[in-house]
Design a protein around this motif. Structure first.
Motif, short mmCIF file in Angstrom:
data_model
loop_
_atom_site.label_atom_id
_atom_site.label_comp_id
_atom_site.label_asym_id
_atom_site.label_seq_id
_atom_site.Cartn_x
_atom_site.Cartn_y
_atom_site.Cartn_z
N ILE A 100 0.85 -1.20 0.00
CA ILE A 100 0.00 0.00 0.00
C ILE A 100 0.88 1.24 0.00
N VAL A 117 0.95 5.19 0.84
CA VAL A 117 0.24 6.23 1.59
C VAL A 117 0.86 7.58 1.22
N ALA A 144 -1.36 4.14 7.89
CA ALA A 144 -0.22 3.22 7.83
C ALA A 144 -0.19 2.30 9.04
N ARG A 186 -0.60 -1.68 8.57
CA ARG A 186 0.54 -2.53 8.97
C ARG A 186 0.11 -3.57 9.99
N VAL A 243 3.55 -1.23 3.97
CA VAL A 243 3.16 0.16 3.75
C VAL A 243 4.36 1.05 3.46
N VAL A 268 6.97 0.04 8.97
CA VAL A 268 6.47 0.96 7.94
C VAL A 268 7.65 1.69 7.30
#
Length: 267
Positions: A76, A78, A89, A93, A99, A138
């Motif tokens: 993903i 962000v 996030a 996660r 992320v 992240v």
């Protein structure tokens, strides 16, 4: 908290909100005004209770473990590393997704970092809280701007399965009066973000702050800390209509900031 299980309290709050420390310091807690406990005696001081346990964890020297689900292999992107992007996030996660955050500014935090003054939310506290999210695994990239350094098509081409847009609301409202672009005139968010970024903004001994919201209070109280002798707020209505939090108004007055009501600039 009543049972002394502070770690359990932190974990419970974090199920819904990763920004315990920040919210405990800056949330205006409107829920307390409507708390039914207030009918009997006084509202539950939920804001201070959350701040208490959040500070307990930070000052303990250890971070409480945050559970995450097994890897889903979903990626993903962000866009925006402010409170919305960081919260997104955090939850993604925890669900097991990979992320990547893309942030235009030099550091993560968005308005928490660049819009809220140091005296209300110390950067050291914010950094500690953001690190809790990053420690989950992240990834992030700063100084990259959406629409300039990358776009939606490049993210899709990079193999991201989903994209979250949380670019924030950084534009100030315009007064629409003559002279607002003169040297020495600043908009609130622009002024606060430049200040937070470490820029040395030339200021004199007097300053007029136009508006009666929380941003006006933040600017006025920041100017006072920078040594401005006469920081004066001009507000077009009366104190009753001021949108700023009552406590912020009271503290501004206590710090020697003057407020003139029923005053609006013509130019």
């Amino acid at each position: 908290i009543r049972e002394g299980d502070y770690e359990g309290a932190v974990t419970t709050i974090r199920e819904r909100n990763p920004f315990l420390l920040a919210c405990g310091r800056v949330c205006p807690h409107p829920c307390e005004s409507n708390c039914r406990r207030g009918i009997e005696d006084e509202p539950v001081s939920i804001n201070q209770l959350k701040r208490f346990v959040a500070d307990y964890e930070m000052n303990s020297g250890e971070r409480l473990p945050i559970a995450t689900a097994p890897q889903t292999r979903k990626r993903i992107a962000v866009i925006g590393g402010g409170p919305a992007g960081l919260t997104c996030a955090y939850f993604l996660r925890r669900l097991g997704h990979q992320v990547n955050i893309f942030e235009a500014m030099p550091k993560l935090g968005g308005m928490l970092r660049y819009g809220i003054p140091e005296y209300r939310l110390p950067k050291e506290v914010l950094d500690w809280e953001i690190q809790s999210i990053l420690d989950l695994g992240v990834d992030y990239h700063t100084n990259v701007k959406f629409g300039y350094d990358f776009d939606l098509s490049s993210l899709v081409a990079s193999g991201f399965d989903a994209i979250f847009l949380g670019i924030g609301a950084w534009k100030d409202a315009s007064l629409r009066v003559e002279g607002e672009d003169l040297k020495g005139c600043y908009t609130g968010i622009d002024f606060l973000s430049r200040l937070a970024g470490g820029e040395k903004i030339p200021i004199g001994e007097t300053a007029a702050i136009i508006g009666g919201g929380n941003t006006a209070m933040d600017v006025a109280r920041s100017l006072k800390r920078l040594g401005v002798d006469d920081a004066r707020i001009l507000y077009r209505r009366t104190r009753t209509e001021m949108p700023a939090i009552e406590r912020e108004i009271e503290e501004a007055l206590e710090e020697g900031i003057k407020i003139e009501f029923l005053a609006a600039p013509a130019r």
